[in-house]
Design an enzyme around this catalytic site. Sequence first.
Site, PDB file in Angstrom:
ATOM      1  N   ASP A 167     -14.073  24.358  13.840  1.00  0.00           N
ATOM      2  CA  ASP A 167     -14.697  25.405  14.659  1.00  0.00           C
ATOM      3  C   ASP A 167     -13.841  25.836  15.844  1.00  0.00           C
ATOM      4  O   ASP A 167     -14.310  26.517  16.742  1.00  0.00           O
ATOM      5  CB  ASP A 167     -16.068  24.942  15.142  1.00  0.00           C
ATOM      6  N   ASP A 205     -16.162  27.128   7.407  1.00  0.00           N
ATOM      7  CA  ASP A 205     -15.285  27.738   8.424  1.00  0.00           C
ATOM      8  C   ASP A 205     -13.810  27.403   8.232  1.00  0.00           C
ATOM      9  O   ASP A 205     -12.963  27.983   8.909  1.00  0.00           O
ATOM     10  CB  ASP A 205     -15.667  27.322   9.848  1.00  0.00           C
ATOM     11  N   ASP A 419     -28.306  27.488  16.212  1.00  0.00           N
ATOM     12  CA  ASP A 419     -26.893  27.800  16.036  1.00  0.00           C
ATOM     13  C   ASP A 419     -26.083  27.521  17.292  1.00  0.00           C
ATOM     14  O   ASP A 419     -24.854  27.582  17.259  1.00  0.00           O
ATOM     15  CB  ASP A 419     -26.723  29.281  15.676  1.00  0.00           C
TER      16      ASP A 419
END
Length: 462
Positions: A167, A205, A419
């Site tokens: 991330d 991701d 989130d």
Amino acid sequence: MPPIRRPHRMRAGAAMLTLAALLPLTATAADAAVPATAATNATGAGGRSATGATGPESTPQGQRAPSGASRKSGAARPTGEIRAARRATFYTPPPNPGALEQIADLTAQGRRPLARKLTAMTETPQAVWITQYAGTELTALIRTHVRRAARQRSTPVFVAYNVPFRDCGAYSSGGARSVAEYEAWIDAFAAGIGSTRAVVMLEPDSLGIIPWYTDINGNAEWCKPAEADPVTAQRDRFAMLNYAVDRFKALRRTNVYLDGTNSNWLSSGDAADRLVRAGVLRADGFFLNVSNFEATPRLLKYGTWTAKCVYYGTHGGAFRDCASQYHPADPADFSTWTRSDAWYDATVGTVSPDRLPHFVLDTSRNGRGSWTPPAGSAWPDPMTWCNPPDRGLGLRPTSRTGNELADAFLWIKIPGESDGQCDRGTGTGLDPARGNTADPAAGAWFPGQAVELVRLANPPLR
């Protein structure tokens, strides 16, 4: 060039309960249009900018597949549990403790219909996020879940989420500290699965956000962590993913899927290029829309284009030339996406599904499709991926998708988990889309969002 796209962020924290809580074997209690052929339930129960890739461009493609990674896709695709069975039943792990607390509170308040809907949501099969632990602890954790799944006569879906620079330092940052540490982590993970049935979503991701990466159009991307070596960071990322693919595919009954981002992120060509370099030709395929809200019809088109672009790019074509949601289609007008269909029909033609990578979709929260900020909002970054209001649960998990390339619709994101503390770029820590209140931290239970998801579920919860 298409407009710059903003990546979604992964939010997994609370999906992993503590090891002490998990090891005991007692479990606690759209275009939102739905494809007509899809079964609704076969089981019963940002923050940063990323360069959106393009359609046809004339710039160099960038580096190719790593040494040792096969570029040939002429052989039949791997066949695993999902594709072979086509009637897989998926595992339901113990729910987030916050969900149980909310259900108990609603029941005590006499709001039983809402409590029942939340219960139905938690009793729907969902993925198990593995974000920490190592060695024998990690192996024991995985074995706990596969044994529970065996008692349910179901297949567990795991999310492996521990790659270095995960991330890129945002809401779900962390991960292993080196290539060697990551490979050891994968080894311990695979040891826990062994010869049992399992499905692994490998590093959400990880292909949408690559440290120190230059895309197929020569654009330097935004993720540039100071701790990563600019010379080796992207090479290491692809090497680790290839290692993990090979390690999981060495297991007899494991499906493994790589990160294909979503229909509002990478172009089909850019996604296909990255997938090939990450080992998709030896995997079962790729996943789409993890922790995001894109509508199923868009995802099915995008997934099909990406699979065909993998074929095109490994049979003499250039990935950057592949049609996509950005060209010749207009990403804002779904009716134009038939233009990209036509390009694949004319350029790639008919290819057996067995010769193409397959894909799975995260439909956990896409029942109402993606979110459009209200007119007149002037937030610096709308963060449409981050706790958007008034979304709904999507299609229930099933391997009966009605699409020859879509292996399954799954709930990969845990619906009801936050989130992150989305502030739409205001820097206040407060969410202006939700009355300027502070959203729960990434992975924490979000009661308000959970209520929205069940009330606006499409198809409705029964």
